[in-house]
Design an enzyme around this catalytic site. Structure first.
Site, PDB file in Angstrom:
ATOM      1  CB  THR A   1      -0.938   0.002   1.223  1.00 43.69           C
ATOM      2  OG1 THR A   1      -1.844  -1.098   1.118  1.00 43.69           O
ATOM      3  CG2 THR A   1      -1.743   1.295   1.301  1.00 43.69           C
TER       4      THR A   1
ATOM      5  CG  ASP B   1      -1.691  -6.271  -2.759  1.00 42.16           C
ATOM      6  OD1 ASP B   1      -1.555  -7.010  -1.756  1.00 42.16           O
ATOM      7  OD2 ASP B   1      -2.665  -5.520  -2.925  1.00 42.16           O
ATOM      8  CB  SER B   2       2.181  -7.657   1.118  1.00 46.26           C
ATOM      9  OG  SER B   2       0.986  -7.454   1.834  1.00 46.26           O
TER      10      SER B   2
ATOM     11  CB  THR C   1      -0.272  -3.671   6.136  1.00 47.00           C
ATOM     12  OG1 THR C   1      -1.461  -3.638   5.335  1.00 47.00           O
ATOM     13  CG2 THR C   1       0.352  -2.288   6.188  1.00 47.00           C
TER      14      THR C   1
END
EC number: 3.5.1.1
Length: 328
Positions: A11, A53-54, A85
């Site tokens: 993010t 994006d994780s 996150t």
């Protein structure tokens, strides 16, 4: 002093697209938008190693990140990692097991709002991470909302709120207020030479215990993995009334590790407390103690990367390697 900032996406690196926010910004772009140009007496250098994006990160990516961190030790006095996150707590745990005896602070951070948004928490979290990287002590940590937390004790506890991370069953390490570092708990510092030990086996399943979970489902999963984590209720235990899940677990636990964690955020597992827990111990279940769910999963992967022997894995899971578990 030199600090290396490694970018992995998330993010904090996202910009708005027609399909929603997507990681696309470099570390240099993040720093520019955040207004972080330089710090007194500190040289900041950056490198982008991923931009995802994780949610998309895989265990193999932990090795990529870990290798970049380990290679920085000879040249830099601290490392900051910008990260999404959603899986940040898994990565911080993975780095804690893969990198033994880090000689400098390694600090992961991110944000709940993209850096491109006016009210983003990214600048605040970045400054917290940089302050600890400059003034803190060696180890793997997470910086979020002015807090510094041990990497193996962090869990994401809110999907949208800015104060999204908490240190579970372990005190916060420090706080950063107006650029000053306030140490609250100093964990044992690493000793010995740095070592990079990235061998993991990601073929692990995490099953949440629910009323009615059938032995057949458990066995079907067990047949296709090298280890299982059962997320139980409260202090821990396995049902044997009606649907005899306990017998199914016992049939597997001698050949493959079955580790029990808890659905409760705090307190951890104590399989000696109740009869159902003692039966689980007798069936060969390995208790996760007070580890977070994230640390439990990653530690089992790491253990399986070194041995398939259940007795050896039991010993590894019960041993405190990076502050992740209270030894009894």
């Amino acid at each position: 002093m030199k600090i290396l900032i490694l970018g992995t996406g998330g993010t904090i690196a996202s910009a708005k697209t027609e399909r929603g926010y997507k990681a696309s910004l470099s570390v240099d772009e993040i720093l520019k938008i955040a207004g972080i140009k330089k710090r007194d007496g500190v040289k900041l250098e950056s490198r982008d190693i991923l931009n995802l994006d994780s949610t998309l990160l895989q265990p193999e990516d932990w090795k990529t990140i870990g290798k970049a961190v380990f290679e920085a030790f000879g040249e830099y006095d601290g490392v900051v990692i910008t990260h999404g996150t959603d899986t940040l707590a898994y990565t911080s745990s993975a780095l804690s097991f893969m990198i033994r005896n880090p000689p400098v602070p390694v600090v992961l951070t991110g944000s709940m709002l993209p850096i491109t948004e006016p009210e983003s928490d990214a600048p605040r979290n970045l400054r917290t991470a940089l302050t600890f990287a400059e003034k803190g002590f060696p180890g793997i940590y997470v910086a979020f909302m002015d807090k510094i937390m041990l990497g193996t004790r962090v869990s994401k506890v809110h999907s949208t709120g800015l104060n999204a991370f908490q240190s579970v069953n372990y005190p916060d390490i420090a706080y950063v207020k107006e650029g000053k570092l306030l140490v609250r708990h100093r964990p044992p510092l690493p000793t010995g030479e740095p070592e990079f030990d990235p061998d993991i086996d990601p073929n692990v399943a995490h099953l949440r215990l629910t009323p009615g979970l059938s032995p057949e489902v458990f066995l079907a999963v067990a047949n296709n993995v090298h280890g299982i984590i059962l997320e139980g209720y409260g202090a821990g235990g396995i049902p044997y009334r009606g649907r005899d899940l306990l017998s199914a677990v016992e049939n597997v636990s001698g050949k493959k590790p079955v580790v029990m964690t808890t659905q409760a955020l705090y307190g951890g597992v104590d399989l000696t407390r109740y009869e159902v827990g003692r039966r689980a111990l007798e069936a060969g279940v390995i208790p996760a103690g007070d580890m977070t769910k994230e640390a439990t999963l990653v530690k089992l992967m790491w253990a399986l990367g070194h041995t398939r022997d259940v007795a050896e894995i039991r010993e590894i899971m019960g041993k405190n390697l990076a502050g992740e578990v209270r030894e009894v």
